[in-house]
Enzyme design. Sequence first.
Site, short mmCIF file in Angstrom:
data_model
loop_
_atom_site.label_atom_id
_atom_site.label_comp_id
_atom_site.label_asym_id
_atom_site.label_seq_id
_atom_site.Cartn_x
_atom_site.Cartn_y
_atom_site.Cartn_z
N CYS A 26 0.87 -0.89 -0.16
CA CYS A 26 0.04 -0.16 0.34
C CYS A 26 0.82 1.33 -0.06
O CYS A 26 1.87 1.44 0.09
CB CYS A 26 -0.81 0.07 1.23
SG CYS A 26 -2.27 -1.19 1.39
N ARG B 233 4.88 -0.38 -5.98
CA ARG B 233 5.38 -1.49 -5.17
C ARG B 233 4.63 -2.71 -5.32
O ARG B 233 4.32 -3.60 -4.39
CB ARG B 233 5.17 -0.68 -3.21
CG ARG B 233 6.73 0.43 -3.39
CD ARG B 233 5.97 1.09 -3.12
NE ARG B 233 7.36 2.48 -1.95
CZ ARG B 233 7.34 1.75 -0.63
NH1 ARG B 233 7.54 1.14 -0.20
NH2 ARG B 233 8.65 2.49 -0.75
N TRP C 24 -2.97 -2.61 -1.90
CA TRP C 24 -2.98 -4.54 -2.04
C TRP C 24 -3.57 -4.80 -0.56
O TRP C 24 -3.71 -5.16 1.02
CB TRP C 24 -1.29 -4.20 -1.99
CG TRP C 24 -0.64 -5.26 -1.83
CD1 TRP C 24 -0.67 -6.28 -3.50
CD2 TRP C 24 -0.33 -6.61 -0.95
NE1 TRP C 24 0.31 -7.50 -2.90
CE2 TRP C 24 0.05 -7.94 -1.68
CE3 TRP C 24 -0.69 -6.77 0.10
CZ2 TRP C 24 0.38 -9.17 -1.22
CZ3 TRP C 24 -0.61 -8.38 0.90
CH2 TRP C 24 0.11 -9.02 -0.22
N ASN D 147 -1.79 2.26 5.83
CA ASN D 147 -1.38 1.05 5.39
C ASN D 147 -0.67 0.43 6.69
O ASN D 147 -0.33 0.83 7.49
CB ASN D 147 0.14 1.94 4.85
CG ASN D 147 0.29 2.23 3.52
OD1 ASN D 147 -0.50 2.26 3.29
ND2 ASN D 147 1.15 2.96 2.97
N GLY D 148 -1.16 -0.92 6.77
CA GLY D 148 -0.77 -1.18 7.69
C GLY D 148 -1.95 -2.50 7.86
O GLY D 148 -3.01 -2.49 7.57
N GLU E 149 17.00 -18.47 -6.51
CA GLU E 149 16.97 -17.52 -6.57
C GLU E 149 16.31 -17.43 -7.29
O GLU E 149 15.95 -16.54 -7.16
CB GLU E 149 18.20 -16.32 -6.04
CG GLU E 149 17.60 -14.89 -6.05
CD GLU E 149 16.88 -14.55 -5.89
OE1 GLU E 149 16.00 -14.65 -4.71
OE2 GLU E 149 16.20 -13.65 -6.81
N LYS F 102 12.70 -16.67 -9.01
CA LYS F 102 12.23 -15.32 -9.61
C LYS F 102 11.24 -15.76 -10.94
O LYS F 102 10.70 -15.32 -10.96
CB LYS F 102 14.02 -14.90 -10.54
CG LYS F 102 15.17 -13.74 -9.97
CD LYS F 102 14.40 -12.53 -10.09
CE LYS F 102 13.85 -12.11 -8.54
NZ LYS F 102 14.38 -12.11 -7.27
N GLU G 161 7.51 -15.73 -9.81
CA GLU G 161 7.59 -14.97 -9.39
C GLU G 161 6.47 -13.81 -10.83
O GLU G 161 5.71 -13.11 -10.21
CB GLU G 161 8.04 -13.59 -8.89
CG GLU G 161 8.94 -13.82 -7.04
CD GLU G 161 10.16 -13.18 -7.15
OE1 GLU G 161 10.18 -11.80 -6.20
OE2 GLU G 161 10.66 -12.58 -7.48
N HIS H 75 15.81 -37.90 -2.58
CA HIS H 75 15.52 -38.20 -1.40
C HIS H 75 13.19 -37.40 -1.79
O HIS H 75 13.47 -37.40 -0.67
CB HIS H 75 15.33 -37.17 -0.64
CG HIS H 75 17.04 -37.79 -0.02
ND1 HIS H 75 17.47 -39.25 0.61
CD2 HIS H 75 18.64 -37.05 -0.31
CE1 HIS H 75 18.69 -39.29 0.57
NE2 HIS H 75 19.00 -38.54 0.41
N LYS I 149 6.30 -4.70 -3.67
CA LYS I 149 8.09 -4.44 -2.89
C LYS I 149 8.52 -4.56 -1.98
O LYS I 149 9.22 -5.31 -2.21
CB LYS I 149 8.06 -3.47 -4.16
CG LYS I 149 9.75 -2.53 -4.37
CD LYS I 149 10.53 -3.99 -5.54
CE LYS I 149 11.66 -3.08 -5.43
NZ LYS I 149 12.63 -4.58 -6.08
C1 G6P Z 1 9.16 -9.09 -1.77
C2 G6P Z 1 9.87 -8.59 -2.87
C3 G6P Z 1 11.11 -8.83 -2.16
C4 G6P Z 1 11.46 -8.88 -1.32
C5 G6P Z 1 10.62 -9.53 -0.09
C6 G6P Z 1 11.87 -8.78 1.13
O1 G6P Z 1 8.65 -9.76 -1.43
O2 G6P Z 1 9.06 -8.21 -3.83
O3 G6P Z 1 12.00 -8.52 -3.95
O4 G6P Z 1 12.63 -9.48 -1.69
O5 G6P Z 1 9.74 -8.89 -0.60
O6 G6P Z 1 11.82 -7.15 1.02
P1 G6P Z 1 13.12 -6.62 1.44
O7 G6P Z 1 12.94 -5.23 1.36
O8 G6P Z 1 13.29 -7.46 3.09
O9 G6P Z 1 14.68 -7.13 0.86
#
Ligand code: G6P
Length: 606
Positions: free
Chosen positions: A2, A27, A74, A99-100, A479, A483, A486, A502, A601
């Site tokens: 948000c 975001r 959001w 927000n929150g 990672e 990606k 996502e 396993h 984000k």
């Molecule tokens: C969200 C973002 C990710 C990020 C994660 C942790 O899920 O989309 O890209 O890795 O938060 O965020 P931070 O700001 O703590 O790295």
Amino acid sequence: MCGIVGAVTERPVNKILIEGLKRLEYRGYDSAGVALAQEGELHTVKAVGKVANLESKLELAAVKGTTGIAHTRWATHGGVTEANAHPHVSKGQLALVHNGIIENHSSLREALKGDGYEFVSETDTEVMVHLIHQLREQHDSLLASVQAAVKQFEGAYGTVVFDKANPDEIIVARSGSPLVIGLGLGENFIASDQLALLAVTRRFIFLEEGDVARVTRESVEIYNRTGERVERNIIESTANQDNTGKGEYRHYMLKEIYEQPMAVRNTLEDRLDGSRVAVKAFGERATEIFKDVKHVQIIACGTSYHSGMVARYWLEQFAGISCNVEIASEFRYRQSYVHENSLLVTISQSGETADTLAALRLAKEQGYMASMTICNVASSSLVRESDLAFMTKAGAEIGVASTKAFTTQLVGLLMLTAAIAQEKGLNAEHIVNAVKSLPMKLEEALQLANGIETLAEEFADKHHSLFLGRGSQYPIAMEGALKLKEISYIHAEAYAAGELKHGPLALIDADMPIIVVAPNNELLEKLKSNVEEVRARGGIIYVFADKASHFESDNTMRVVRVNHVEDIIAPVVYTIPLQLLSYYVAVIKGTDVDQPRNLAKSVTVE
Ligand code: G6P
């Protein structure tokens, strides 16, 4: 997640609010809204989907105001609907954005309903505006009623409210969700991130936890959590608003992938002193802390957690100290053991992730020798609340899927490894020398883009995939899988290759691509055996391998040759082809690469 923008001015605020929301779009959000006050009237306009939808509706509605608040939502409590979008209004008089999450919203809602308040949304937020309205009857100002209301809120909030009867002031309150006041001349602003306001001001006051403030055109009064009037520093922002353009690139994510050599260069600049790390880059007390540290506890979420996992391999091997890595949302809710002389390290691109911040605050009560953050936002809560900070200099990252923030975190963690090794009298020269070659190695890795783009076509009709790696490449495989899921929405799992037999071997068939990260290191032969296990069961394998690894492409194997790179920096370099693969698969699938569905984000709620 948000976003909040607010303004109290003498000029029409529509454009300021919409521009601010657009700057926060990256975001992640699913609806947006605005409330405006003018000449005793309160106008609210909301839209599902993009801010552009809200902008058109606002134009059609032809309403204006000189005080206004705006929000991108959001969804957490209640679906993506106009009714659930903020601002929420009480009795046609007060408008509020938030927000929150208010955790005790159910009990507050029941009580307020009993007192005759009508709810039109399914959100937790709506209780806030009604409660403030109710308390307004018992208090002589909106400020006092907000101060009374926040005492009843459990959970996290950054909130902004105004009364149409007195549109010359807005009241803001922060606890758990960041808010910043932007200072103008004869006008003032509020936002959840300074970025939203860079077009109108460079002077900011960052509210602290528990602060409630009254913002008018001419003044800003701030009260702390005990109600005392306090002064907070005014910070002149050096953030670069031009960073927010896509330039020649089709997506921010692609631009940010290509910015990595430069981002790493910037992160290294002034942080090296010949073949040593300049330890002061971590903060004034870093030397004394690094000398005594015996254990590192890393806490992070998402992509940042993966960089922490890589660091465990580095710290234990090269700095000779033990290291644990844990996801913040797990760490904060269990009783963990604090090792002697243990340094707590949080990693975060945003510096505002709710779980990571809560974990830091918890750890401060647990006897860690010091806290440190590796972070990309200097003004963030994590930086302000940690004893030491290493700033990654990735620049603004707009794509929700983190790329350059991740690789610069890895650089920060390599520097941390070298700095601790150095302070303990170990030789760290080889780390520093390897790090210096990184920008060039990353440039070379980017040249793989065309081949990977072609390969990506084979993934377009796939529903599942498996990523494999060993040693410090295991977190890189994780990672890579993150990606891909996502941004392309293909289900992707990562396994330490030794774990294949396993369980995951049961999944292998020709419809399940297997992506293998295989630099030429001491684990290569082990990894090759794992690859053969997959081949024997009909799997199609995509190997990212050193030229000298002797993998050959054939009908069951596609090999992407990566230039030789020293093992210590290989996790950083092998990240690049995996990012490119996800990117091109997502483009072929036609997803919203920069703002993937349901993701945010900056995750400011737990
Ligand atoms: C969200 C973002 C990710 C990020 C994660 C942790 O899920 O989309 O890209 O890795 O938060 O965020 P931070 O700001 O703590 O790295």
